[in-house]
Scaffold this motif. Structure first.
Motif, PDB file in Angstrom:
ATOM      1  N   UNK A 159       0.841  -1.204   0.000  1.00 19.06           N
ATOM      2  CA  UNK A 159       0.000   0.000   0.000  1.00 19.06           C
ATOM      3  C   UNK A 159       0.873   1.251   0.000  1.00 19.06           C
ATOM      4  N   UNK A 160       1.912   1.260   0.831  1.00 17.01           N
ATOM      5  CA  UNK A 160       2.811   2.415   0.881  1.00 17.01           C
ATOM      6  C   UNK A 160       3.535   2.610  -0.446  1.00 17.01           C
ATOM      7  N   UNK A 161       3.926   1.515  -1.085  1.00 22.43           N
ATOM      8  CA  UNK A 161       4.626   1.609  -2.368  1.00 22.43           C
ATOM      9  C   UNK A 161       3.730   2.214  -3.448  1.00 22.43           C
ATOM     10  N   UNK A 162       2.509   1.729  -3.536  1.00 20.24           N
ATOM     11  CA  UNK A 162       1.578   2.239  -4.554  1.00 20.24           C
ATOM     12  C   UNK A 162       1.258   3.708  -4.294  1.00 20.24           C
ATOM     13  N   UNK A 163       0.963   4.055  -3.037  1.00 11.03           N
ATOM     14  CA  UNK A 163       0.639   5.443  -2.700  1.00 11.03           C
ATOM     15  C   UNK A 163       1.819   6.364  -3.005  1.00 11.03           C
ATOM     16  N   UNK A 164       3.024   5.939  -2.676  1.00 15.25           N
ATOM     17  CA  UNK A 164       4.205   6.760  -2.937  1.00 15.25           C
ATOM     18  C   UNK A 164       4.442   6.918  -4.427  1.00 15.25           C
ATOM     19  N   UNK A 165       4.308   5.843  -5.181  1.00 16.33           N
ATOM     20  CA  UNK A 165       4.501   5.926  -6.631  1.00 16.33           C
ATOM     21  C   UNK A 165       3.532   6.936  -7.242  1.00 16.33           C
ATOM     22  N   UNK A 166       2.275   6.889  -6.808  1.00 16.39           N
ATOM     23  CA  UNK A 166       1.275   7.830  -7.329  1.00 16.39           C
ATOM     24  C   UNK A 166       1.646   9.264  -6.955  1.00 16.39           C
ATOM     25  N   UNK A 167       2.001   9.478  -5.701  1.00 18.07           N
ATOM     26  CA  UNK A 167       2.351  10.826  -5.258  1.00 18.07           C
ATOM     27  C   UNK A 167       3.595  11.361  -5.960  1.00 18.07           C
ATOM     28  N   UNK A 168       4.597  10.531  -6.106  1.00 17.57           N
ATOM     29  CA  UNK A 168       5.822  10.980  -6.782  1.00 17.57           C
ATOM     30  C   UNK A 168       5.546  11.242  -8.252  1.00 17.57           C
TER      31      UNK A 168
ATOM     32  N   UNK B 275       8.288   2.412  -3.787  1.00 15.19           N
ATOM     33  CA  UNK B 275       7.486   3.256  -4.675  1.00 15.19           C
ATOM     34  C   UNK B 275       8.316   4.330  -5.349  1.00 15.19           C
ATOM     35  N   UNK B 276       9.234   4.919  -4.598  1.00 12.84           N
ATOM     36  CA  UNK B 276      10.116   5.936  -5.174  1.00 12.84           C
ATOM     37  C   UNK B 276      11.011   5.331  -6.247  1.00 12.84           C
ATOM     38  N   UNK B 277      11.579   4.168  -5.946  1.00 12.78           N
ATOM     39  CA  UNK B 277      12.480   3.530  -6.918  1.00 12.78           C
ATOM     40  C   UNK B 277      11.744   3.066  -8.176  1.00 12.78           C
ATOM     41  N   UNK B 278      10.511   2.610  -8.016  1.00 10.24           N
ATOM     42  CA  UNK B 278       9.724   2.187  -9.183  1.00 10.24           C
ATOM     43  C   UNK B 278       9.519   3.373 -10.127  1.00 10.24           C
ATOM     44  N   UNK B 279       9.393   4.561  -9.564  1.00 15.55           N
ATOM     45  CA  UNK B 279       9.278   5.749 -10.415  1.00 15.55           C
ATOM     46  C   UNK B 279      10.644   6.202 -10.934  1.00 15.55           C
ATOM     47  N   UNK B 280      11.645   6.232 -10.064  1.00 18.39           N
ATOM     48  CA  UNK B 280      12.940   6.818 -10.408  1.00 18.39           C
ATOM     49  C   UNK B 280      13.743   5.998 -11.414  1.00 18.39           C
ATOM     50  N   UNK B 281      13.764   4.699 -11.267  1.00 22.57           N
ATOM     51  CA  UNK B 281      14.635   3.874 -12.111  1.00 22.57           C
ATOM     52  C   UNK B 281      14.328   4.048 -13.601  1.00 22.57           C
ATOM     53  N   UNK B 282      13.076   3.979 -14.029  1.00 17.96           N
ATOM     54  CA  UNK B 282      12.827   4.186 -15.469  1.00 17.96           C
ATOM     55  C   UNK B 282      13.086   5.627 -15.930  1.00 17.96           C
ATOM     56  N   UNK B 283      13.029   6.580 -15.010  1.00 21.19           N
ATOM     57  CA  UNK B 283      13.193   7.987 -15.376  1.00 21.19           C
ATOM     58  C   UNK B 283      14.657   8.444 -15.394  1.00 21.19           C
ATOM     59  N   UNK B 284      15.576   7.603 -14.949  1.00 22.50           N
ATOM     60  CA  UNK B 284      16.983   8.008 -14.850  1.00 22.50           C
ATOM     61  C   UNK B 284      17.570   8.439 -16.179  1.00 22.50           C
ATOM     62  N   UNK B 285      17.182   7.790 -17.262  1.00 25.82           N
ATOM     63  CA  UNK B 285      17.746   8.156 -18.564  1.00 25.82           C
ATOM     64  C   UNK B 285      17.090   9.417 -19.131  1.00 25.82           C
ATOM     65  N   UNK B 286      15.951   9.803 -18.585  1.00 27.92           N
ATOM     66  CA  UNK B 286      15.213  10.965 -19.088  1.00 27.92           C
ATOM     67  C   UNK B 286      15.446  12.197 -18.216  1.00 27.92           C
ATOM     68  N   UNK B 287      15.428  12.010 -16.899  1.00 27.64           N
ATOM     69  CA  UNK B 287      15.555  13.122 -15.962  1.00 27.64           C
ATOM     70  C   UNK B 287      16.856  13.021 -15.179  1.00 27.64           C
ATOM     71  N   UNK B 288      17.637  14.082 -15.223  1.00 26.45           N
ATOM     72  CA  UNK B 288      18.892  14.117 -14.472  1.00 26.45           C
ATOM     73  C   UNK B 288      18.604  14.022 -12.969  1.00 26.45           C
TER      74      UNK B 288
END
Length: 155
Positions: free
Chosen positions: A15-24, A100-113
């Motif tokens: 639950x915390x992972x999903x909520x964090x991913x959505x918020x981030x 949740x943060x890592x699920x968002x951040x890892x795919x975005x690393x090549x796009x966002x510095x």
């Protein structure tokens, strides 16, 4: 007190992972950077709980329970158990936050510095959260009373 159920911890983490991913996902552009040391304080709590667990375990195994000098007071054991129960919940929720943060951040690393710069801090936080969960579960285990031995039959 009943032992902590791993299934409940997994639900809390999810639950915390999903909520964090959505918020981030929604607010990442307005969030401050994640420093490497952001979650590192949980390592200190985990270390303290491991030390406490070994002290309690040795006192219980040595039958040093009571209110005398160098004995484990029953209230202290109950407080340590309450600390373990609270810490395992905090650690599980925090684990979910970092996942949740890592699920968002890892795919975005090549796009966002910024995502590339925030990823190491999230990994450190995840490691600390997992360490806290493990330490809290160990402390909870060490607070168990020893099994009563059956009375020997009279001869």
């Amino acid at each position: 007190m009943k032992p902590t159920k791993i299934s409940e911890l997994l639900v809390l983490t999810g639950v915390a992972a999903v909520a964090t991913w959505i918020l981030i996902r929604v607010f990442y552009g307005s969030m401050p950077p994640i420093p490497v040391y952001a979650g590192a304080s949980l390592y200190l709590a985990a270390i303290a709980e491991v030390i406490l667990a070994f002290v309690i375990r040795s006192r219980i195994k040595g039958s040093q329970i009571g209110d005398g000098y160098r004995q484990l007071h029953p209230i202290a054991a109950a407080r340590a158990l309450a600390l373990a129960k609270a810490s395992v919940l905090v650690g599980s929720a925090t684990t979910g936050v970092w996942i949740g943060a890592l699920v968002y951040l890892i795919p975005q690393r090549s796009v966002l510095k910024a995502a590339a710069e925030d990823t190491p801090g999230a990994w450190v936080g995840l490691g600390a959260a997992i360490a806290l969960v493990a330490a809290a579960l160990w402390l909870e285990h060490c607070c168990k009373t020893p099994e009563d031995t059956p009375d020997e039959p009279a001869h």
